[in-house]
Design a protein around this motif. Structure first.
Motif, PDB file in Angstrom:
ATOM      1  N   VAL A  36     -13.169  -2.389   6.589  1.00 48.31           N
ATOM      2  CA  VAL A  36     -11.770  -2.564   6.952  1.00 48.31           C
ATOM      3  C   VAL A  36     -11.288  -1.009   7.048  1.00 48.31           C
ATOM      4  O   VAL A  36     -11.641  -0.397   6.446  1.00 48.31           O
ATOM      5  N   LEU A  37     -10.397  -0.891   8.161  1.00 47.98           N
ATOM      6  CA  LEU A  37      -9.644   0.552   8.324  1.00 47.98           C
ATOM      7  C   LEU A  37      -8.320   0.051   8.125  1.00 47.98           C
ATOM      8  O   LEU A  37      -7.689  -0.972   8.605  1.00 47.98           O
ATOM      9  N   GLU A  38      -7.724   0.870   7.231  1.00 50.50           N
ATOM     10  CA  GLU A  38      -6.321   0.745   7.058  1.00 50.50           C
ATOM     11  C   GLU A  38      -5.574   1.909   7.637  1.00 50.50           C
ATOM     12  O   GLU A  38      -6.056   3.034   7.366  1.00 50.50           O
ATOM     13  N   ILE A  39      -4.529   1.711   8.170  1.00 48.70           N
ATOM     14  CA  ILE A  39      -3.822   2.754   9.170  1.00 48.70           C
ATOM     15  C   ILE A  39      -2.451   3.167   8.419  1.00 48.70           C
ATOM     16  O   ILE A  39      -1.787   2.300   8.032  1.00 48.70           O
ATOM     17  N   GLY A  40      -2.372   4.299   7.930  1.00 50.76           N
ATOM     18  CA  GLY A  40      -1.265   4.915   7.132  1.00 50.76           C
ATOM     19  C   GLY A  40      -0.974   3.866   5.704  1.00 50.76           C
ATOM     20  O   GLY A  40      -0.141   3.383   5.913  1.00 50.76           O
ATOM     21  N   SER A  41      -1.994   4.448   4.965  1.00 51.96           N
ATOM     22  CA  SER A  41      -2.077   3.511   3.846  1.00 51.96           C
ATOM     23  C   SER A  41      -1.054   3.932   2.723  1.00 51.96           C
ATOM     24  O   SER A  41      -0.696   3.425   1.849  1.00 51.96           O
ATOM     25  N   GLY A  42      -0.282   5.182   3.068  1.00 48.28           N
ATOM     26  CA  GLY A  42       0.935   5.562   2.243  1.00 48.28           C
ATOM     27  C   GLY A  42       0.493   5.794   0.997  1.00 48.28           C
ATOM     28  O   GLY A  42      -0.467   6.307   0.638  1.00 48.28           O
ATOM     29  N   THR A  43       1.291   4.972  -0.059  1.00 47.88           N
ATOM     30  CA  THR A  43       0.988   5.319  -1.443  1.00 47.88           C
ATOM     31  C   THR A  43       0.029   4.105  -2.150  1.00 47.88           C
ATOM     32  O   THR A  43       0.010   3.888  -3.071  1.00 47.88           O
ATOM     33  N   GLY A  44      -0.706   3.623  -1.134  1.00 48.04           N
ATOM     34  CA  GLY A  44      -1.539   2.485  -1.593  1.00 48.04           C
ATOM     35  C   GLY A  44      -1.218   1.136  -1.809  1.00 48.04           C
ATOM     36  O   GLY A  44      -1.639   0.576  -2.767  1.00 48.04           O
ATOM     37  N   ALA A  45       0.046   0.654  -1.608  1.00 48.12           N
ATOM     38  CA  ALA A  45       0.811  -0.643  -1.742  1.00 48.12           C
ATOM     39  C   ALA A  45      -0.280  -1.741  -1.621  1.00 48.12           C
ATOM     40  O   ALA A  45      -0.307  -2.786  -2.250  1.00 48.12           O
ATOM     41  N   ASN A  46      -1.057  -1.635  -0.372  1.00 44.77           N
ATOM     42  CA  ASN A  46      -2.148  -2.867   0.026  1.00 44.77           C
ATOM     43  C   ASN A  46      -3.331  -2.743  -0.932  1.00 44.77           C
ATOM     44  O   ASN A  46      -4.126  -3.645  -1.056  1.00 44.77           O
ATOM     45  N   PHE A  47      -3.632  -1.682  -1.557  1.00 48.86           N
ATOM     46  CA  PHE A  47      -5.088  -1.525  -2.236  1.00 48.86           C
ATOM     47  C   PHE A  47      -5.471  -2.656  -3.018  1.00 48.86           C
ATOM     48  O   PHE A  47      -6.582  -3.069  -3.353  1.00 48.86           O
ATOM     49  N   PRO A  48      -4.684  -3.181  -4.055  1.00 44.72           N
ATOM     50  CA  PRO A  48      -4.867  -4.173  -4.891  1.00 44.72           C
ATOM     51  C   PRO A  48      -5.325  -5.316  -4.256  1.00 44.72           C
ATOM     52  O   PRO A  48      -5.761  -6.293  -4.911  1.00 44.72           O
ATOM     53  N   TYR A  49      -4.907  -5.656  -3.228  1.00 42.51           N
ATOM     54  CA  TYR A  49      -4.979  -7.084  -2.434  1.00 42.51           C
ATOM     55  C   TYR A  49      -6.350  -7.225  -1.629  1.00 42.51           C
ATOM     56  O   TYR A  49      -6.622  -8.128  -0.950  1.00 42.51           O
ATOM     57  N   TYR A  50      -7.322  -6.000  -1.367  1.00 40.91           N
ATOM     58  CA  TYR A  50      -8.540  -6.135  -0.636  1.00 40.91           C
ATOM     59  C   TYR A  50      -9.463  -6.928  -1.241  1.00 40.91           C
ATOM     60  O   TYR A  50     -10.603  -6.498  -1.725  1.00 40.91           O
ATOM     61  N   SER A  51      -9.095  -8.136  -1.701  1.00 40.56           N
ATOM     62  CA  SER A  51     -10.233  -8.939  -2.480  1.00 40.56           C
ATOM     63  C   SER A  51     -11.357  -9.587  -1.356  1.00 40.56           C
ATOM     64  O   SER A  51     -12.358 -10.033  -2.108  1.00 40.56           O
ATOM     65  N   ASN A  52     -11.393  -9.540  -0.246  1.00 39.00           N
ATOM     66  CA  ASN A  52     -12.227 -10.179   0.510  1.00 39.00           C
ATOM     67  C   ASN A  52     -12.985  -9.030   1.575  1.00 39.00           C
ATOM     68  O   ASN A  52     -14.047  -9.331   2.493  1.00 39.00           O
ATOM     69  N   ALA A  53     -12.603  -7.571   1.310  1.00 32.06           N
ATOM     70  CA  ALA A  53     -13.241  -6.655   1.914  1.00 32.06           C
ATOM     71  C   ALA A  53     -14.590  -6.067   1.566  1.00 32.06           C
ATOM     72  O   ALA A  53     -14.592  -5.894   0.118  1.00 32.06           O
ATOM     73  N   VAL A  54     -15.360  -5.632   2.248  1.00 32.27           N
ATOM     74  CA  VAL A  54     -16.827  -5.002   1.490  1.00 32.27           C
ATOM     75  C   VAL A  54     -16.339  -3.590   1.370  1.00 32.27           C
ATOM     76  O   VAL A  54     -16.847  -2.963   0.442  1.00 32.27           O
ATOM     77  N   SER A  55     -15.447  -3.157   2.012  1.00 29.38           N
ATOM     78  CA  SER A  55     -15.147  -1.328   1.979  1.00 29.38           C
ATOM     79  C   SER A  55     -14.014  -1.394   2.715  1.00 29.38           C
ATOM     80  O   SER A  55     -13.774  -1.975   3.711  1.00 29.38           O
ATOM     81  N   SER A  99     -12.278  -5.395  10.525  1.00 28.72           N
ATOM     82  CA  SER A  99     -10.755  -5.666  10.204  1.00 28.72           C
ATOM     83  C   SER A  99      -9.948  -4.520  10.249  1.00 28.72           C
ATOM     84  O   SER A  99     -10.193  -3.358   9.939  1.00 28.72           O
ATOM     85  N   VAL A 100      -8.824  -4.547  10.823  1.00 26.99           N
ATOM     86  CA  VAL A 100      -7.676  -3.325  10.674  1.00 26.99           C
ATOM     87  C   VAL A 100      -6.511  -3.761  10.430  1.00 26.99           C
ATOM     88  O   VAL A 100      -5.822  -4.959  10.651  1.00 26.99           O
ATOM     89  N   VAL A 101      -5.971  -3.029   9.352  1.00 26.19           N
ATOM     90  CA  VAL A 101      -4.644  -3.377   8.642  1.00 26.19           C
ATOM     91  C   VAL A 101      -3.739  -2.178   8.667  1.00 26.19           C
ATOM     92  O   VAL A 101      -4.042  -1.018   8.664  1.00 26.19           O
ATOM     93  N   ALA A 102      -2.375  -2.770   9.001  1.00 29.92           N
ATOM     94  CA  ALA A 102      -1.344  -1.443   8.985  1.00 29.92           C
ATOM     95  C   ALA A 102      -0.040  -2.187   8.495  1.00 29.92           C
ATOM     96  O   ALA A 102       0.264  -3.400   9.164  1.00 29.92           O
ATOM     97  N   THR A 103       0.729  -1.580   7.660  1.00 24.30           N
ATOM     98  CA  THR A 103       1.881  -2.100   7.138  1.00 24.30           C
ATOM     99  C   THR A 103       3.108  -1.095   6.938  1.00 24.30           C
ATOM    100  O   THR A 103       2.778  -0.031   6.426  1.00 24.30           O
ATOM    101  N   LEU A 104       4.123  -1.678   7.663  1.00 23.79           N
ATOM    102  CA  LEU A 104       5.055  -0.608   7.778  1.00 23.79           C
ATOM    103  C   LEU A 104       4.908   0.745   8.203  1.00 23.79           C
ATOM    104  O   LEU A 104       5.310   1.862   7.566  1.00 23.79           O
ATOM    105  N   VAL A 105       4.168   1.091   9.171  1.00 25.63           N
ATOM    106  CA  VAL A 105       3.667   2.132   9.550  1.00 25.63           C
ATOM    107  C   VAL A 105       3.720   2.670  11.086  1.00 25.63           C
ATOM    108  O   VAL A 105       4.133   3.714  11.301  1.00 25.63           O
ATOM    109  N   PHE A 106       3.941   1.445  11.845  1.00 28.03           N
ATOM    110  CA  PHE A 106       3.913   1.878  13.382  1.00 28.03           C
ATOM    111  C   PHE A 106       5.368   2.195  13.508  1.00 28.03           C
ATOM    112  O   PHE A 106       5.426   2.849  14.804  1.00 28.03           O
ATOM    113  N   CYS A 107       6.170   2.130  12.713  1.00 24.49           N
ATOM    114  CA  CYS A 107       7.727   2.638  12.984  1.00 24.49           C
ATOM    115  C   CYS A 107       7.704   4.226  13.066  1.00 24.49           C
ATOM    116  O   CYS A 107       8.351   4.667  13.681  1.00 24.49           O
ATOM    117  N   SER A 108       6.522   4.894  12.285  1.00 25.45           N
ATOM    118  CA  SER A 108       6.679   6.053  12.161  1.00 25.45           C
ATOM    119  C   SER A 108       5.539   7.014  12.728  1.00 25.45           C
ATOM    120  O   SER A 108       5.489   8.308  12.899  1.00 25.45           O
TER     121      SER A 108
END
Length: 197
Positions: A36-55, A99-108
């Motif tokens: 998985v690639l996460e774009i603009g991970s910020g303070t890591g709010a998504n990190f606890p939810y990667y239950s199905n990712a290999v890396s 997979s690619v994830v981005a949350t609340l980042v494309f605005c900036s």
């Protein structure tokens, strides 16, 4: 602009995170599988939810946010590597991610069109694209308010555009949009899609 926004981001967002965003993030991010690639991970709010990712390879250009993200990094079940990089110039080979994830980042992101092109370059054909963003709304009064507020808001909030039409940008990028869910009268949306096969 000073460093107040990244330092206070979690505090400012806490009410929304607890009330609704946490559930939205969880449901979206759990769909990310494989590498998985996460774009603009910020303070890591998504990190606890990667239950199905290999890396997870997470990029975040802001050093204050990267530092704050290590608290959430420790809560992840998936191995996470955090990179200092911009979305417009990703430090990865072509066809790397499932997979690619981005949350609340494309605005900036300064150049979202270039960022979307980079996502398609580094993602494998048919990779899942999972976005949670706030977007321009098609309501005349609200549109006018967001347009008027955006110049000041950008300066205060680390380049955030209140009136950016991220859904249109995604569609124009060639990413196939499979579903869109709207929240808070359409101001916030989730987009699930795939890169070109």
């Amino acid at each position: 602009m000073g460093n107040w926004f990244p330092r206070w981001y979690d505090t400012l967002m806490k009410p929304l995170e607890h009330k609704r965003f946490r559930a939205i993030r969880s449901q979206l991010v759990q769909q990310a599988t494989g590498k998985v690639l996460e774009i603009g991970s910020g303070t890591g709010a998504n990190f606890p939810y990667y239950s199905n990712a290999v890396s997870v390879d997470a990029i975040e250009p802001n050093p204050i946010m990267r530092e704050k993200s290590y608290t959430n990094w420790a809560q992840s079940t998936a191995p996470i590597h955090i990179w200092s990089a911009s979305a417009e110039q990703l430090p990865f080979e072509d066809d790397t991610f499932e997979s690619v994830v981005a949350t609340l980042v494309f605005c900036s992101i300064p150049d979202p069109v270039k960022a979307l092109a980079e996502i398609q370059r580094v993602a494998k054909p048919g990779a899942a694209v999972l976005l949670f963003e706030h977007v321009r709304v098609d309501q005349t009064i609200m549109e006018q308010i967001l347009d008027m507020a955006t110049p000041v808001w950008k300066r205060l909030c680390d380049g955030c555009h209140l009136n950016r039409d991220t859904l249109l940008a995604v569609k124009q990028s060639g990413i196939t949009v499979e579903s869109v869910e709207r929240y808070y009268k359409g101001i916030f949306i989730t987009i699930t899609g795939k890169t070109q096969a």
